[in-house]
Scaffold this active site. Structure first.
Site, PDB file in Angstrom:
ATOM      1  N   ASN A   1       0.810  -1.219   0.000  1.00 26.29           N
ATOM      2  CA  ASN A   1       0.000   0.000   0.000  1.00 26.29           C
ATOM      3  C   ASN A   1       0.840   1.265   0.000  1.00 26.29           C
ATOM      4  OD1 ASN A   1      -2.929  -0.801   0.046  1.00 26.29           O
ATOM      5  ND2 ASN A   1      -2.122  -2.131   1.638  1.00 26.29           N
TER       6      ASN A   1
ATOM      7  N   GLU B   1      -8.806  -8.491   0.071  1.00 26.00           N
ATOM      8  CA  GLU B   1      -8.198  -7.392  -0.675  1.00 26.00           C
ATOM      9  C   GLU B   1      -6.853  -7.046  -0.051  1.00 26.00           C
ATOM     10  OE1 GLU B   1      -9.465  -5.940  -3.323  1.00 26.00           O
ATOM     11  OE2 GLU B   1     -11.503  -6.718  -3.302  1.00 26.00           O
ATOM     12  N   CYS B   2      -5.871  -6.702  -0.882  1.00 26.88           N
ATOM     13  CA  CYS B   2      -4.592  -6.241  -0.342  1.00 26.88           C
ATOM     14  C   CYS B   2      -4.721  -4.813   0.165  1.00 26.88           C
ATOM     15  CB  CYS B   2      -3.520  -6.304  -1.422  1.00 26.88           C
ATOM     16  SG  CYS B   2      -3.855  -5.206  -2.805  1.00 26.88           S
ATOM     17  N   GLY B   3      -5.763  -4.111  -0.268  1.00 29.15           N
ATOM     18  CA  GLY B   3      -5.994  -2.746   0.186  1.00 29.15           C
ATOM     19  C   GLY B   3      -5.909  -1.726  -0.929  1.00 29.15           C
TER      20      GLY B   3
END
Ligand code: SF4
Length: 250
Positions: free
Chosen positions: A133, A239-241
């Site tokens: 992120n 979700e990874c973000g």
């Protein structure tokens, strides 16, 4: 009632995301991409993980805009096959790939954070925050796109099913455009076969969604299962973000 949003780029004018998304609900991805290229021009970029079926969206977009910026977030833990695949695609199709790296050395990061087995990740949220992120946010700040094309599909998760084809993304401070949102896995497959596009080399080994290499993060998928079922298997994480926009609640 639909709401219009003033674009920060005067030439783009006012965009009504709800009416545009309704207009595009049954449109071919190529029509959505044509509109995006005509509307945003050089302000457009796309992200790609160079995963299993990533060449579908790359092919669609580069047909309309061959020099479009394609951002790859390199966490330091990608499969080596992914990096080889990306380089092959970059050469073969003349792709304008911009690779952004984590600030952390991958081995040092594991040591400092007590991750004693590189095949698994104990603190998934921390690792995604620091190595994925942060990299994504830095790339978007530096590149400052007017619009971001992404490959999400509504049938991939509950979060994604609530997305719209065109929506304002407060995190990126740009329009997020999802041309494949209403396509399913079969349509992607048929498009790739029709255009003779290459799949990620791990796709043939049962990896239908490909992220980072720890077993915690990417595993082969059961043949009749959820195509994203191999991502963070056993964890309550879908979700990874990168596609989460806290500001918009998406
Ligand atoms: S997907 Fe896994 S290895 Fe990649 S950044 Fe997130 S936790 Fe780290």
């Amino acid at each position: 009632m639909s709401t219009s949003i003033d674009s920060p780029t005067p030439a783009i004018g006012r965009i009504d995301p709800e009416s545009i998304s309704q207009r595009f609900a049954a449109s071919a991805p190529s029509d959505i991409i044509r509109w995006a290229v005509d509307t945003f021009g050089d302000g457009l970029l796309m992200t790609s993980s160079f995963g299993a079926e990533s060449m579908c969206l790359i092919h669609l977009l580069t047909r309309a805009k061959p020099d479009v910026r394609i951002v790859l977030v390199n966490t330091g833990y990608l499969f080596h096959q992914t990096l080889i695949f990306m380089e092959e695609m970059r050469r073969r199709y003349g792709l304008n790939v911009l690779e952004y790296h984590s600030h952390h050395d991958p081995l040092v990061y594991l040591t400092v954070h007590g991750e004693t087995d590189p095949r698994i990740r104990r603190d998934v949220e921390g690792c995604c925050r620091d190595n994925k992120n942060e990299v994504f946010d830095r790339a978007m700040r530096e590149l400052a796109p007017a619009a971001w094309v992404r490959g999400v599909r509504a049938d991939q998760s509950a979060t994604r099913s609530r997305m719209q084809v065109v929506q304002w993304n407060t995190r990126v401070n740009a329009w997020a455009i999802s041309p494949l949102l209403n396509w399913n896995h079969r349509q992607i497959f048929e498009y790739m076969k029709y255009h003779n596009l290459p799949f990620h080399p791990l796709w043939q080994q049962g990896y239908t969604s490909i992220g980072c290499n720890p077993e915690t993060c990417t595993r082969p998928t059961a043949t009749d299962g959820d195509p994203r079922g191999g991502r963070w298997g056993g964890l309550d994480k879908k979700e990874c973000g990168i596609h989460l926009d806290q500001g918009a609640g998406i």
